[in-house]
Structures are given as structure tokens and as C-alpha cells.
Design a protein around this motif. Structure first.
Motif, PDB file in Angstrom:
ATOM      1  N   UNK A 273       0.840  -1.191   0.000  1.00 39.87           N
ATOM      2  CA  UNK A 273       0.000   0.000   0.000  1.00 39.87           C
ATOM      3  C   UNK A 273       0.878   1.245   0.000  1.00 39.87           C
ATOM      4  N   UNK A 274       0.479   2.224  -0.793  1.00 41.35           N
ATOM      5  CA  UNK A 274       1.246   3.462  -0.876  1.00 41.35           C
ATOM      6  C   UNK A 274       2.339   3.455  -1.913  1.00 41.35           C
ATOM      7  N   UNK A 275       2.562   2.316  -2.583  1.00 39.42           N
ATOM      8  CA  UNK A 275       3.578   2.279  -3.627  1.00 39.42           C
ATOM      9  C   UNK A 275       3.140   3.174  -4.778  1.00 39.42           C
ATOM     10  N   UNK A 276       4.009   4.060  -5.267  1.00 36.87           N
ATOM     11  CA  UNK A 276       3.627   4.910  -6.402  1.00 36.87           C
ATOM     12  C   UNK A 276       3.432   4.083  -7.658  1.00 36.87           C
ATOM     13  N   UNK A 277       2.562   4.567  -8.549  1.00 35.88           N
ATOM     14  CA  UNK A 277       2.243   3.801  -9.746  1.00 35.88           C
ATOM     15  C   UNK A 277       2.787   4.430 -11.023  1.00 35.88           C
ATOM     16  N   UNK A 278       2.897   5.745 -11.077  1.00 32.54           N
ATOM     17  CA  UNK A 278       3.381   6.371 -12.294  1.00 32.54           C
ATOM     18  C   UNK A 278       2.328   6.377 -13.385  1.00 32.54           C
ATOM     19  N   UNK A 279       2.727   6.816 -14.560  1.00 26.96           N
ATOM     20  CA  UNK A 279       1.781   6.966 -15.664  1.00 26.96           C
ATOM     21  C   UNK A 279       1.910   5.892 -16.728  1.00 26.96           C
ATOM     22  N   UNK A 443      10.417   4.371 -14.219  1.00 19.88           N
ATOM     23  CA  UNK A 443      10.871   4.209 -12.835  1.00 19.88           C
ATOM     24  C   UNK A 443      10.979   5.551 -12.118  1.00 19.88           C
ATOM     25  N   UNK A 444      10.814   6.651 -12.827  1.00 22.73           N
ATOM     26  CA  UNK A 444      11.004   7.970 -12.224  1.00 22.73           C
ATOM     27  C   UNK A 444      10.180   8.186 -10.953  1.00 22.73           C
ATOM     28  N   UNK A 445       8.877   7.857 -10.933  1.00 20.50           N
ATOM     29  CA  UNK A 445       8.134   8.081  -9.671  1.00 20.50           C
ATOM     30  C   UNK A 445       8.629   7.216  -8.522  1.00 20.50           C
ATOM     31  N   UNK A 446       9.147   6.034  -8.810  1.00 20.78           N
ATOM     32  CA  UNK A 446       9.693   5.176  -7.770  1.00 20.78           C
ATOM     33  C   UNK A 446      10.985   5.784  -7.219  1.00 20.78           C
ATOM     34  N   UNK A 447      11.831   6.269  -8.118  1.00 22.67           N
ATOM     35  CA  UNK A 447      13.073   6.917  -7.700  1.00 22.67           C
ATOM     36  C   UNK A 447      12.769   8.123  -6.818  1.00 22.67           C
ATOM     37  N   UNK A 448      11.779   8.907  -7.231  1.00 21.65           N
ATOM     38  CA  UNK A 448      11.406  10.097  -6.459  1.00 21.65           C
ATOM     39  C   UNK A 448      10.946   9.705  -5.053  1.00 21.65           C
ATOM     40  N   UNK A 449      10.141   8.658  -4.959  1.00 22.84           N
ATOM     41  CA  UNK A 449       9.641   8.207  -3.654  1.00 22.84           C
ATOM     42  C   UNK A 449      10.771   7.698  -2.764  1.00 22.84           C
ATOM     43  N   UNK A 568      -1.124  -1.877 -12.340  1.00 21.95           N
ATOM     44  CA  UNK A 568      -1.136  -0.478 -12.768  1.00 21.95           C
ATOM     45  C   UNK A 568      -2.528  -0.070 -13.244  1.00 21.95           C
ATOM     46  N   UNK A 569      -3.164  -0.927 -14.034  1.00 20.20           N
ATOM     47  CA  UNK A 569      -4.499  -0.609 -14.537  1.00 20.20           C
ATOM     48  C   UNK A 569      -5.518  -0.479 -13.407  1.00 20.20           C
ATOM     49  N   UNK A 570      -5.405  -1.323 -12.401  1.00 18.40           N
ATOM     50  CA  UNK A 570      -6.327  -1.242 -11.264  1.00 18.40           C
ATOM     51  C   UNK A 570      -6.196   0.108 -10.570  1.00 18.40           C
ATOM     52  N   UNK A 571      -4.956   0.578 -10.425  1.00 15.54           N
ATOM     53  CA  UNK A 571      -4.739   1.890  -9.829  1.00 15.54           C
ATOM     54  C   UNK A 571      -5.249   3.012 -10.715  1.00 15.54           C
ATOM     55  N   UNK A 572      -5.057   2.887 -12.029  1.00 18.40           N
ATOM     56  CA  UNK A 572      -5.558   3.896 -12.964  1.00 18.40           C
ATOM     57  C   UNK A 572      -7.080   3.970 -12.904  1.00 18.40           C
ATOM     58  N   UNK A 573      -7.712   2.800 -12.833  1.00 16.61           N
ATOM     59  CA  UNK A 573      -9.182   2.767 -12.760  1.00 16.61           C
ATOM     60  C   UNK A 573      -9.677   3.479 -11.503  1.00 16.61           C
ATOM     61  N   UNK A 574      -9.003   3.221 -10.378  1.00 21.08           N
ATOM     62  CA  UNK A 574      -9.401   3.863  -9.120  1.00 21.08           C
ATOM     63  C   UNK A 574      -9.251   5.378  -9.212  1.00 21.08           C
ATOM     64  N   UNK A 575      -8.165   5.845  -9.854  1.00 20.23           N
ATOM     65  CA  UNK A 575      -7.954   7.281  -9.981  1.00 20.23           C
ATOM     66  C   UNK A 575      -8.996   7.923 -10.892  1.00 20.23           C
ATOM     67  N   UNK A 576      -9.351   7.225 -11.983  1.00 16.50           N
ATOM     68  CA  UNK A 576     -10.377   7.750 -12.885  1.00 16.50           C
ATOM     69  C   UNK A 576     -11.729   7.843 -12.190  1.00 16.50           C
ATOM     70  N   UNK A 577     -12.060   6.803 -11.416  1.00 21.62           N
ATOM     71  CA  UNK A 577     -13.342   6.807 -10.705  1.00 21.62           C
ATOM     72  C   UNK A 577     -13.381   7.906  -9.653  1.00 21.62           C
TER      73      UNK A 577
END
Length: 580
Positions: A273-279, A443-449, A568-577
Motif C-alpha cells: 500500500x502506498x507504492x507509487x504507480x506512475x503513468x 521508474x522515475x516516480x519510484x526513484x522520487x519516492x 497499474x491498470x487497477x490503480x488507474x481505474x481507481x484514480x479515474x473513478x
């Protein structure tokens, strides 16, 4: 056609206006240089030490529309230029510095991150299914989103009023005849790419040190001019040889070295939980907990060196033998295949058969045949033979529904009509380069985190050009592994460059599948790919269970791709909703 232009990092941006270039937004701390004279203007944004005076000398090329000349400075950066008639924007050869664009009515908008385009980010599910089935390299201009295009690495985007956007080839490879001729140039380019960064950091720099040739070479070069703190990951599944080589490199260079020991909690596919997903989905999403473990000691250092991309520029695939067949050099191709098989105690027959078929079909025909196979019924994944093919349908082909097969087949037919290199080695090396560039970009959002500032010296334009100038066949090597590295950097110790083995995380991935099996099964079943009727969860779950028990290791790479895509898609779906 009216254009709007945006550039910047993926972090929060601040806006600056550059005369002749419009509104240019850059992330805080992102280096930028800009010059203008009359109607001609140019800017360089990113990791480049170019001075304004040096950039000013490029204005004649801007006026004349010689766009490729703007990509030959050291570093990794974006270029934006305008000559009053045309507007040009370009990233790097690997696609690490990405350019996205879309048509919005009468306007063409571009940005360095898809989210900056200001249009809905709707995942392109059929394309994601096709990528899982046949690889991403057949569609280099596709992004993961509907109606958003990606400028392929090695190309720039040219915008002319009243015309559609045009892709401009900026690869600019100047071939040499043999490895010896190109080795010195490559050595200088790689040395500069490493040492310039650590010199600019002016302090302790972090570095990956897996024990492999690529990261080890970068550490050796960095240690010549800077204080390096290298980090290595190990656990109960790690190759003892990798760990031993990492320790030996650290001792040889007298650098600070930390080996982090992971356990079951760091196994892949945990997706905490809390792992960044990126685009965009990337394989590294599955190993986030491993990264968090071993990178903690070098958090917040100004630079972190990696060996990412070294496999692509230093080595070549069996496609170089297919190229020999394309050139009519059958006897030499057969000799190479047999010699390579003997060194590895494998039978040359299957690989030779695959190569002959690839050379005989050509790219377009191979894609059309793959499409036909999908349309005629369920397709079993093709087992790797050590040979090379234009389009190998992986295990993902057996997971597609009937609807999914027809969707993927349509995309393969579309790809067969589009222009790409028809020489096997050229096609394959550019496909591989863009793949590692996408991995680094994703990997950029992971590096940032994790507080990491990664740099990728093997992906710099001038390093790539120097490597690809050497024939793929010469880089492949039979007796020596990665002979270009040995020839280019003679100061590397012989015990390092003579290493022929290479570690992998296959054992960790299998253990991770077993540990997280129940959750991963649910993840696949709830995936938008399943909800859209593109994949059959039951078919995936059968292979997942087999692989978790160690009975189907050949499917591990395809499962890895599928699972990070579903997550990743599951996270994208949650963000869209949440946005609705």
C-alpha cells in the motif's frame, strides 16, 4: 494548424516564457539554457552542461532546419527549437526524455508527460493486451493511452502550421567497419558520461553495484574522480557469484560499499500500500520493495549511477545472425550459431531453424502470420529456442479470449503496414533501446519516492551512437562476453571483463509468485483487461499456479509483464473513478 507547446518534468512545474518558443514549463531544479536571435530560438532542458554560447552556435542549424544537429551534445535532455516557419521538439535516442503529443481539434499539443497534455488519460486496453502478447516494439509510436501518441526514441517532432505533425529521424549513426575502430570512441563517450556527472555532483555519489559488467564498469569509472557509495542487493536467492564480484569490484576501487540483505518481505509482486504507480506500467513496479531495501543507504545523494541499458549498447542479440542470412552470408551465419551453441552446451538446430524462418519472412510478413495465427484460434505461446524472430507470440497469446485475439491481430496488421527497419539487427537494437528507455522513464516516480536521483550513462545519445556505430555482429562476440567494453576500457581488470555469466532474479520472482499467489489471482480476475473481455483469468490462473510451484518457469517473464500491467491498470481505474 495552431500549435501549443509545453515541456517539463513530471514533478510540479513552474512556467517561464522563452521568446519564440512559447510557454516552456520546467520542473524545479531542471537545468535549462535558451537563446534567440531574430526568428530563430532554441532551448535545451535537462541533464546537459551546454553553455548559452555553445547553444548559440546551433542557431544556424535551427534556421536551416538541420534538426539532428541539436541532439549531439553530451548528456540526456530535451531540445526545443523554432525558426519562424517550423517548431521542433525532441527527446533522446532511448526515449528516456519522452515526448507525447495529441491532436485537439485544430491544435497539436505536445508535452514531456502525458498528464500535462490536459486531456483524459484513458488506458488503451487492446494495445496493452497486444504488448503483453507480442512485445511493445511493434508500436513504438503508441503510448498506454487512447489518442495520445509517443514520439519514438531516435525521432523528433516537427510542427508546421497547416500540416500534420511529422516525425524526423535524428538517429545519426555513422557506422565503422569493425569493433577496434569504434572502441576508442565508445570508451571516451562512456567515460565522459559517467565522470561528468560525478564531477558535477561535487560530493558523494551513489551507485548500483550488482556485480555485473555494466554497473561494475560505471563504478570503476566513477571511482577515478569521485567518492562513490555503492549498494548491492542480496537475499537467499541471489547468485553467490554476483555478490562476490560486487565485493571484489568494491575492494578494487576502494569505495564505500553496502550490501543490503533482503528477506521474504522484499520478494517481488508484493505491491505494498502506498507504492507509487506512475503513468505507465513498468517491470520495476514488481520489485519496489527490493529497491526500497537496498537503496536506503544512498537516499538523498545528488547522483545515483546505474548500469541500466548496458546490455543493449554493449551486446547484441541473435538478430545479427538473421542479418547475415538477409545479406546472403549463410555459411558465416551457420558457423556463428553452431559456435555459440557449443559454448553453451545447447543444440544449434532449433535456433538455426528459427533464424532461417525469420530471415525468409521479413518483418511485415512475420507480423501478418502472427495475426493470422491469433485469428484462427487459441495460440499457444512459442517457446524460446535461442534463435530470433520478428514476432514471437509469448505465453500471453494463450491467455487471450476470442475478442482479445481479434483485437491484437488487428493491431499486428496495422503494425505490419507501418515503416520500421527491415534489417533484423537494426530493428532489434532500436526496439531493445526504446524498451530500456521506457523502463528508466517509468521508474522515475519510484526513484522520487525513494529519494534517488538516477542517471543512465549507457543511454546518453553519444554513448548510444558510438555503440551502434560498431556492427551488431562485432558486439555480439563468441569467445568474449561484451567485447566492446573490454576493447573500449582497457583499464578494467581482466578478471572482470572475462566474466561470462550473468545473474538473474528468476528465483526471486518465482518465490514472490508463490508468496503472493492468492492476491495475484484476485488481481488478475479484477483487472480491467479481464473486465473488457480481452484476457481469460482462468487461463492465467492455471499458468500462475504452475509457475508459483516452479513447474513453468518459461512463462515467468510474461507473467511479470501481465501482473504489473494489471496492478497499474487497477490503480488507474481507481484514480479515474475518484476524478468522476
Amino acid at each position: 494548424m495552431e500549435q501549443q507547446w509545453i515541456t517539463g518534468g513530471t514533478a510540479a512545474t513552474d512556467g517561464v516564457t522563452i521568446k519564440g518558443l512559447g510557454d516552456v514549463r520546467r520542473a524545479p531544479g531542471m537545468r535549462a539554457r535558451a537563446v534567440g536571435e531574430g526568428p530563430a530560438a532554441a532551448a535545451v532542458v535537462g541533464d546537459c552542461t551546454l553553455t548559452e554560447q555553445e547553444l548559440r552556435t546551433a542557431l544556424p542549424a535551427v534556421r536551416a532546419g538541420r534538426w539532428a544537429e541539436l541532439t549531439r551534445w553530451p548528456g540526456s535532455y530535451w531540445v526545443i527549437a523554432d525558426n519562424g516557419r517550423q517548431h521542433f521538439v525532441c527527446g533522446d535516442l532511448a526515449g528516456l526524455r519522452a515526448i507525447y503529443y495529441t491532436l485537439q481539434g485544430e491544435r497539436a499539443a505536445w508535452a514531456t508527460a502525458a498528464r500535462l497534455l490536459g486531456c483524459p488519460l484513458v488506458p488503451d486496453l487492446p494495445w496493452l493486451a497486444a504488448r503483453l502478447t507480442a512485445g511493445e516494439h511493434h508500436w513504438p509510436h503508441h503510448s498506454p493511452y487512447e489518442r495520445i501518441h509517443l514520439v519514438p526514441g531516435g525521432f523528433g517532432l516537427l510542427l508546421t502550421p497547416g500540416a500534420l505533425p511529422q516525425l524526423i529521424d535524428v538517429t545519426g549513426i555513422e557506422p565503422v567497419a569493425e569493433l577496434r575502430e569504434g572502441a576508442a570512441q565508445f570508451g571516451r563517450a562512456l567515460t565522459d558520461a559517467v565522470q561528468r556527472r560525478v564531477h558535477d555532483a561535487d560530493g558523494v555519489v551513489g551507485a548500483d553495484l550488482s556485480g555485473g559488467l555494466d554497473s561494475s564498469a560505471a563504478v570503476v569509472l566513477a571511482a577515478e574522480t569521485a567518492h562513490v557509495h555503492a549498494v548491492t542487493y542480496t537475499d537467499g536467492y541471489t547468485s553467490a557469484e554476483d555478490t562476490a564480484f560486487a565485493s571484489r569490484v568494491a575492494e578494487h576501487t576502494r569505495i564505500e560499499h553496502t550490501t543490503a540483505a533482503g528477506g521474504d518481505a522484499q520478494l517481488p509482486f508484493g505491491f505494498p500500500a502506498g507504492q507509487p504507480a506512475g503513468t505507465e506500467p513498468v517491470l520495476e513496479a514488481a520489485t519496489y520493495t527490493m529497491d526500497a531495501c537496498y537503496l536506503a543507504p544512498v537516499r538523498d545523494l545528488p547522483v545515483h549511477l546505474t548500469g541500466h541499458g548496458g546490455d543493449v549498447v554493449l551486446d547484441a542479440s541473435a538478430s545479427c545472425w538473421a542479418r547475415l542470412l538477409q545479406d546472403g552470408r549463410r555459411r558465416e551465419a551457420h558457423r556463428q550459431v553452431v559456435a555459440f551453441a557449443r559454448l553453451r552446451n545447447t543444440a544449434p538446430g532449433p535456433a538455426w531453424k528459427t533464424l532461417k524462418q525469420a530471415a525468409g519472412l521479413g518483418r511485415s510478413t512475420a507480423l501478418l502470420r502472427a495475426a493470422e495465427a491469433l485469428e484462427h484460434g487459441p495460440a499457444a505461446g512459442e517457446r524460446a529456442t535461442g534463435g530470433w524472430s520478428w514476432c514471437r507470440l509469448g505465453a500471453g497469446a494463450s491467455w487471450l479470449t476470442g475478442h482479445g485475439r481479434h483485437q491484437v491481430a488487428a493491431l499486428l496488421r496495422q503494425a505490419a503496414r507501418e515503416q520500421q527497419p527491415e534489417h533484423a539487427d537494426e530493428f532489434d537494437q532500436w526496439a531493445a533501446l526504446r524498451s530500456v528507455g521506457a523502463s528508466a522513464r517509468g521508474w522515475e516516480p519510484y526513484a522520487h519516492a525513494l529519494g534517488i536521483q538516477p542517471v543512465y550513462p549507457y543511454l546518453d545519445n553519444q554513448v548510444v551512437r558510438a555503440a551502434f556505430a560498431v556492427p551488431a555482429l562485432a558486439r555480439r562476440g563468441l569467445v568474449a562476453y561484451k567485447p566492446l567494453l573490454r576493447a573500449a576500457l582497457p583499464q578494467l581488470p581482466d578478471w572482470l571483463t572475462s566474466r561470462r555469466s550473468k545473474g538473474s532474479f528468476t528465483a526471486q520472482r518465482i518465490a514472490g509468485l508463490a508468496r503472493h499467489h492468492g492476491r495475484l489471482t484476485e488481481l488478475v480476475g479484477a483487472s480491467p483487461l479481464a473486465a473488457a473481455g480481452l484476457i481469460d483469468p482462468a487461463a492465467v490462473q492455471t499458468v500462475l499456479a504452475q509457475t508459483a510451484r516452479g513447474h513453468n518457469a518459461t512463462a515467468i517473464a510474461d507473467l511479470h509483464h501481465l501482473l504489473v500491467t494489471c496492478w497499474w491498470l487497477t490503480g488507474q481505474k481507481a484514480r479515474l473513478e475518484a476524478a468522476c
